[in-house]
Each structure stands twice: as structure tokens, then as C-alpha cells.
Design a protein around this motif. Sequence first.
Motif, PDB file in Angstrom:
ATOM      1  N   ILE A 164      51.603  38.082 -43.243  1.00  0.00           N
ATOM      2  CA  ILE A 164      51.127  39.113 -42.711  1.00  0.00           C
ATOM      3  C   ILE A 164      51.276  40.106 -43.618  1.00  0.00           C
ATOM      4  O   ILE A 164      50.428  40.777 -43.822  1.00  0.00           O
ATOM      5  N   PRO A 165      52.804  40.520 -43.966  1.00  0.00           N
ATOM      6  CA  PRO A 165      52.785  42.171 -45.117  1.00  0.00           C
ATOM      7  C   PRO A 165      51.920  41.417 -46.221  1.00  0.00           C
ATOM      8  O   PRO A 165      51.499  42.316 -47.100  1.00  0.00           O
ATOM      9  N   VAL A 166      51.864  40.302 -47.114  1.00  0.00           N
ATOM     10  CA  VAL A 166      51.198  39.690 -47.960  1.00  0.00           C
ATOM     11  C   VAL A 166      49.907  39.930 -47.706  1.00  0.00           C
ATOM     12  O   VAL A 166      48.789  40.349 -48.695  1.00  0.00           O
ATOM     13  N   CYS A 167      48.934  39.981 -46.414  1.00  0.00           N
ATOM     14  CA  CYS A 167      47.662  40.336 -46.479  1.00  0.00           C
ATOM     15  C   CYS A 167      47.368  41.605 -45.882  1.00  0.00           C
ATOM     16  O   CYS A 167      46.150  42.272 -46.470  1.00  0.00           O
ATOM     17  N   LEU A 168      48.584  42.474 -45.388  1.00  0.00           N
ATOM     18  CA  LEU A 168      48.021  43.790 -45.925  1.00  0.00           C
ATOM     19  C   LEU A 168      47.931  43.858 -47.627  1.00  0.00           C
ATOM     20  O   LEU A 168      47.281  44.828 -47.694  1.00  0.00           O
ATOM     21  N   LYS A 169      48.458  43.071 -48.323  1.00  0.00           N
ATOM     22  CA  LYS A 169      48.561  44.003 -49.777  1.00  0.00           C
ATOM     23  C   LYS A 169      47.164  43.243 -50.253  1.00  0.00           C
ATOM     24  O   LYS A 169      46.225  43.830 -51.318  1.00  0.00           O
ATOM     25  N   GLN A 170      46.810  41.930 -49.766  1.00  0.00           N
ATOM     26  CA  GLN A 170      45.331  41.464 -50.174  1.00  0.00           C
ATOM     27  C   GLN A 170      44.481  42.385 -49.577  1.00  0.00           C
ATOM     28  O   GLN A 170      43.324  42.809 -50.599  1.00  0.00           O
ATOM     29  N   LEU A 171      44.286  43.273 -48.306  1.00  0.00           N
ATOM     30  CA  LEU A 171      43.331  44.269 -47.286  1.00  0.00           C
ATOM     31  C   LEU A 171      42.616  45.222 -48.515  1.00  0.00           C
ATOM     32  O   LEU A 171      42.142  45.599 -49.059  1.00  0.00           O
ATOM     33  N   ASP A 172      44.712  45.760 -49.228  1.00  0.00           N
ATOM     34  CA  ASP A 172      44.693  47.133 -49.643  1.00  0.00           C
ATOM     35  C   ASP A 172      44.118  46.825 -51.352  1.00  0.00           C
ATOM     36  O   ASP A 172      43.435  47.739 -51.966  1.00  0.00           O
ATOM     37  N   ALA A 173      44.202  45.525 -51.986  1.00  0.00           N
ATOM     38  CA  ALA A 173      43.646  45.278 -53.207  1.00  0.00           C
ATOM     39  C   ALA A 173      42.454  44.853 -53.365  1.00  0.00           C
ATOM     40  O   ALA A 173      41.398  45.253 -54.202  1.00  0.00           O
ATOM     41  N   GLY A 174      41.171  44.179 -51.942  1.00  0.00           N
ATOM     42  CA  GLY A 174      40.236  43.714 -52.145  1.00  0.00           C
ATOM     43  C   GLY A 174      40.046  42.733 -51.755  1.00  0.00           C
ATOM     44  O   GLY A 174      40.617  41.625 -50.924  1.00  0.00           O
ATOM     45  N   CYS A 175      38.988  42.828 -50.406  1.00  0.00           N
ATOM     46  CA  CYS A 175      38.868  41.126 -49.436  1.00  0.00           C
ATOM     47  C   CYS A 175      37.709  42.149 -48.818  1.00  0.00           C
ATOM     48  O   CYS A 175      36.637  43.087 -47.892  1.00  0.00           O
ATOM     49  N   LEU A 176      36.421  41.326 -49.187  1.00  0.00           N
ATOM     50  CA  LEU A 176      35.059  41.305 -48.582  1.00  0.00           C
ATOM     51  C   LEU A 176      34.209  40.571 -47.704  1.00  0.00           C
ATOM     52  O   LEU A 176      35.149  38.827 -47.537  1.00  0.00           O
ATOM     53  N   PRO A 177      33.865  40.601 -46.753  1.00  0.00           N
ATOM     54  CA  PRO A 177      32.731  39.465 -46.597  1.00  0.00           C
ATOM     55  C   PRO A 177      31.740  39.606 -46.646  1.00  0.00           C
ATOM     56  O   PRO A 177      31.114  39.393 -47.386  1.00  0.00           O
ATOM     57  N   ARG A 178      31.127  37.710 -46.344  1.00  0.00           N
ATOM     58  CA  ARG A 178      30.247  37.313 -46.597  1.00  0.00           C
ATOM     59  C   ARG A 178      29.129  38.293 -46.349  1.00  0.00           C
ATOM     60  O   ARG A 178      28.880  39.323 -45.261  1.00  0.00           O
ATOM     61  N   PRO A 179      27.746  38.750 -47.097  1.00  0.00           N
ATOM     62  CA  PRO A 179      26.667  39.379 -47.349  1.00  0.00           C
ATOM     63  C   PRO A 179      25.954  39.435 -45.321  1.00  0.00           C
ATOM     64  O   PRO A 179      26.062  38.655 -44.609  1.00  0.00           O
ATOM     65  N   ARG A 180      26.086  40.593 -44.684  1.00  0.00           N
ATOM     66  CA  ARG A 180      25.799  40.558 -43.929  1.00  0.00           C
ATOM     67  C   ARG A 180      24.426  40.300 -43.315  1.00  0.00           C
ATOM     68  O   ARG A 180      23.210  41.253 -43.274  1.00  0.00           O
ATOM     69  N   THR A 181      23.819  39.346 -43.465  1.00  0.00           N
ATOM     70  CA  THR A 181      21.822  38.712 -43.145  1.00  0.00           C
ATOM     71  C   THR A 181      21.948  37.788 -42.172  1.00  0.00           C
ATOM     72  O   THR A 181      23.423  36.905 -42.244  1.00  0.00           O
ATOM     73  N   PRO A 182      21.222  37.599 -41.276  1.00  0.00           N
ATOM     74  CA  PRO A 182      21.071  36.189 -40.904  1.00  0.00           C
ATOM     75  C   PRO A 182      20.751  35.295 -41.181  1.00  0.00           C
ATOM     76  O   PRO A 182      20.764  34.583 -40.567  1.00  0.00           O
ATOM     77  N   ASP A 183      20.471  35.655 -42.508  1.00  0.00           N
ATOM     78  CA  ASP A 183      20.085  34.235 -43.367  1.00  0.00           C
ATOM     79  C   ASP A 183      20.985  33.616 -44.522  1.00  0.00           C
ATOM     80  O   ASP A 183      21.067  32.938 -45.081  1.00  0.00           O
ATOM     81  N   TRP A 184      22.634  34.185 -43.891  1.00  0.00           N
ATOM     82  CA  TRP A 184      23.400  33.794 -45.124  1.00  0.00           C
ATOM     83  C   TRP A 184      23.348  32.535 -44.683  1.00  0.00           C
ATOM     84  O   TRP A 184      24.054  31.283 -46.267  1.00  0.00           O
ATOM     85  N   ALA A 185      23.698  31.748 -43.176  1.00  0.00           N
ATOM     86  CA  ALA A 185      24.022  29.935 -44.084  1.00  0.00           C
ATOM     87  C   ALA A 185      23.178  29.144 -44.659  1.00  0.00           C
ATOM     88  O   ALA A 185      23.941  28.472 -45.490  1.00  0.00           O
ATOM     89  N   LYS A 186      22.286  30.050 -45.015  1.00  0.00           N
ATOM     90  CA  LYS A 186      20.855  29.326 -45.863  1.00  0.00           C
ATOM     91  C   LYS A 186      20.982  29.974 -47.116  1.00  0.00           C
ATOM     92  O   LYS A 186      21.283  28.854 -47.759  1.00  0.00           O
ATOM     93  N   VAL A 187      21.870  30.865 -47.091  1.00  0.00           N
ATOM     94  CA  VAL A 187      21.939  31.010 -48.542  1.00  0.00           C
ATOM     95  C   VAL A 187      23.428  30.551 -49.044  1.00  0.00           C
ATOM     96  O   VAL A 187      23.329  30.181 -50.731  1.00  0.00           O
ATOM     97  N   GLU A 188      24.283  30.184 -48.219  1.00  0.00           N
ATOM     98  CA  GLU A 188      25.313  29.751 -48.529  1.00  0.00           C
ATOM     99  C   GLU A 188      24.899  27.506 -48.672  1.00  0.00           C
ATOM    100  O   GLU A 188      26.112  27.365 -49.727  1.00  0.00           O
ATOM    101  N   GLU A 189      24.231  27.139 -48.056  1.00  0.00           N
ATOM    102  CA  GLU A 189      23.481  26.441 -48.417  1.00  0.00           C
ATOM    103  C   GLU A 189      23.274  25.503 -49.288  1.00  0.00           C
ATOM    104  O   GLU A 189      23.730  24.952 -50.369  1.00  0.00           O
ATOM    105  N   LEU A 190      21.837  26.903 -50.251  1.00  0.00           N
ATOM    106  CA  LEU A 190      21.925  26.428 -50.929  1.00  0.00           C
ATOM    107  C   LEU A 190      21.911  26.230 -52.234  1.00  0.00           C
ATOM    108  O   LEU A 190      22.430  25.507 -53.155  1.00  0.00           O
ATOM    109  N   LEU A 191      23.114  27.718 -52.893  1.00  0.00           N
ATOM    110  CA  LEU A 191      23.846  28.308 -53.600  1.00  0.00           C
ATOM    111  C   LEU A 191      25.290  26.508 -53.430  1.00  0.00           C
ATOM    112  O   LEU A 191      25.815  26.307 -54.586  1.00  0.00           O
TER     113      LEU A 191
END
Length: 441
Positions: free
Chosen positions: A378-405
Motif C-alpha cells: 500500500i505505501p508503495v502504491c502511493l509512491k507510484q500514484l505520486d510518481a505517475g499512474c494513468l488510466p487507459r484512454p477514455r473512449t468506448p472504443d478502447w477495446a478495439k484500439v487495444e486489440e489492433l495494437l
Amino acid sequence: MTRIKQTRGVSRRKVLKGGAATLAVGSGLMTSLVKTTPARAAGGKVIIGAFADGGLTPFKQKIIPLAKTAGFDITFLEDEYGVTLEKFFTDAQNKAGQYDLYLLDDPWVPQFGAADVLEDLGAGGIDGNSKDWIGSMIDMGFWPPRQGPRVKGFESAEPKLICVPFVGDLQTMTYRNDVYGEAPATWDEVIAKGKEGVAAGKIKYPVVFRGVSGNPIVTSWYPVFLSYGGDFFDDKWNVTFNSEAGKASADFFVGTMKANTAPGVVEFDSDQEGAAILGGDAGCIIQYTGNALKADDPTQTKVAGKLDFGVVPKQVKAISQMGIFISGVPKSAPNKQNAIDFLKWYTSPEVQGKLAEAGSVPVTRSGFGVSDPGNRLIPVCLKQLDAGCLPRPRTPDWAKVEELLGIELNKALQAGSGGGQALDNAAKQVTDYLTQAGYYK
């Protein structure tokens, strides 16, 4: 958490049909949120729908009984991960009223947001601007997104809070402390010191990762890509993942990393990746919380005491992928106010602290402040969140993008070279797909 980070999608036609009335969503919305600091729960019946996952065990064992003492009557309904998206989306669109609260995988939020089937929780009194939230987590609950590109029809809409984070989950590094001493800070260090560990007979490979086509390989490449400074799209949904930085990350991934990993990595998924670190073969891996915690279970690892956690390595940044449980209240909920009251209670500092003590990653900073968290990750997770942690792009079509990539990356991984060309190939396919879907009209 133990779930594989898949992003099965509801069909785009189904999303757009459900969301046809939302194109003017910007009018009439509240521009400010009611600030509330709930001290006590109002109580009442709440029906929660969720997908079965070990990451929810602390919530079920510790928080549901606590909710009962606060006056809530919780009914917790679980289904297999592969069927819950369709089931919840159908329930919401048909206004069936089978649930008061959905526990969603965060990539699903855009699909529910585009269909306009979830309550505005900001209007219900939940403050999405509170500084106690982990910023990158609460941002995932807004539709349309407060930052970044927006899908067509929502360009000028006022963001509203339709979901709130429920249980945190993110990638961190698990590494051998007898090989690296402390967490390797860079990808170059992962390889260089890992080779020393191989030469010393301590490990077989410096690094192991998931190489299966689709979601697995993209998930493993994601923190490498981000660490090189890559971005997936610009603010108009033009593909940018095949930038110079993106190509450098892909070449490193399919070339250098493959040359320093296990044979057959092109067919590795979570089970094989986990077995490599727990069995003593790998120097380090990047993985999500539920699998990482197996490192502290002597019944599951041959190298107990030799595994530690750290922030993911960097090239220019140290950014990992985030994927969380996130909760939304359907407009058809039979006990709507009870569900909102429950979320206010659940995200209060006291209850988030209890969640951390139970061993789950909290979603507020106050939750990380407990003196005795339920696990040492848990403390390491906070360090990672502060260092940088991003979700996948916010689109309904991410599943297809991820498949092709993922298909193109897997081909390059098989060859052991050509990562940059793989991104160019995927960029053309993704651009063609998004063009057909109307992103550039």
C-alpha cells in the motif's frame, strides 16, 4: 487484484443508441458540486452488483459488516467478469432496476457515460473536487473527461461525476532484493543488474512480461511506453502512439527486453509471468496489485523474503497503468438515495482507513494515512500514484484500439525487432477504424 485487465466492449451501436439523447448533455448541468463530509451513514437497503474478483475480498469481509453496523442492509451480487458488463449495461438501458450500485472495471465508464444511464453523483452531494481524492482516480469518474480528448457529441458538454473510485489497483514493480538491492530506477538498470544476477546464478532472466496478443502485451508495454514519454492520442483523437518516443519504447520492448526474458514469452500471460517471479526465475516484473501480493505468501513463492516492491522503472518518467474498481448508481436504482448515502459513507476518511487496514488500496489520501496498512504494498502504491499512474484512454472504443495494437506488437515480439514499424502499422489500422466510427467528422 487478480482479474486480468480485459476491456470487453458493448457494441458501439448499442452505446450510441442508448446515448442518442445525450448529445445536448451540456445544458442544464450543475456547475458546482455540493461539498459534503459525511460523518454517519443514513442507512438503508443497497443492492451491489460486482464481478467476482479476489480484490474485493477485504471489502466483503471487513467493510460490509462495518456497513451493517452503520445501518446499511447490503445485498452483494457477484457474476463472472466476462458477463457483468453486458448484464449491467442491459439493466441500465432497460431501466430494469435490479441494482442500486454497479462495481465497474474503469474502462467501462465511457460506455455508460455515453449512454447517459448513471446518476450525477455530484448533484447528489459527492464532492469530486475534494483534495482528499487521488486525482488520477477521481478523474476517471467524470463524463465527459475533464482532461484529454472527448468523443464526438460531448465536445462542449460539462463534465459530471457519474462514478466514484471504489478500490484502487495499479501496476508496480516486484523485484528480487538479492539481485538489485533496492528497486532499479531505470530500464537500463533492470537489464544491466539483471544480467549480473543471471551471471551469478541467482536468476534466469532479468525481466519477464506478458506477450500474448491483445490486452496482455499492451498492458505490459504500457508502462514502458509511458516511461519513454509516449502519448496515445492528441486532443482530436489523432494517433500519436507511433511518435519517436513511442517507437523507441516499442523497439526496446520487443528487442532488448525480449533478449533478456524467458523463451516463449510471446505466449506468456499473467500465470506464466507470475510463476517466473514467484518461482525464482525472474529478476523483476511489472504487475497489478492482486498478483503482486502473492510475493508475501510463502505457500505460493519459492523465494520468500527475496521479493520487494517498488515504483516502475523510468526512462524519462516512471509512470504505470492504473485500473480500478469504480462505482456508479444507475438512474433506475430502486434505492437510489441509499446508494448515494452509502458512497458518501464509504469514501469518508474513517472508512477508507478501514479499507487500507483490511489490505485494499484506498482511493483517498486519508486512506493511505493509516499507521498499520493491511499489506506492505500500500505505501508503495502511493509512491507510484505520486510518481505517475494513468488510466487507459477514455473512449468506448478502447477495446478495439487495444486489440489492433496488441496484434502488431505481438508480431514484432515474435520477430524480436521492428517495434517502431509495428506501431506505424497499428496507427494506420486504428486511424481507419476511428475514421469509420466517426471520430474525425
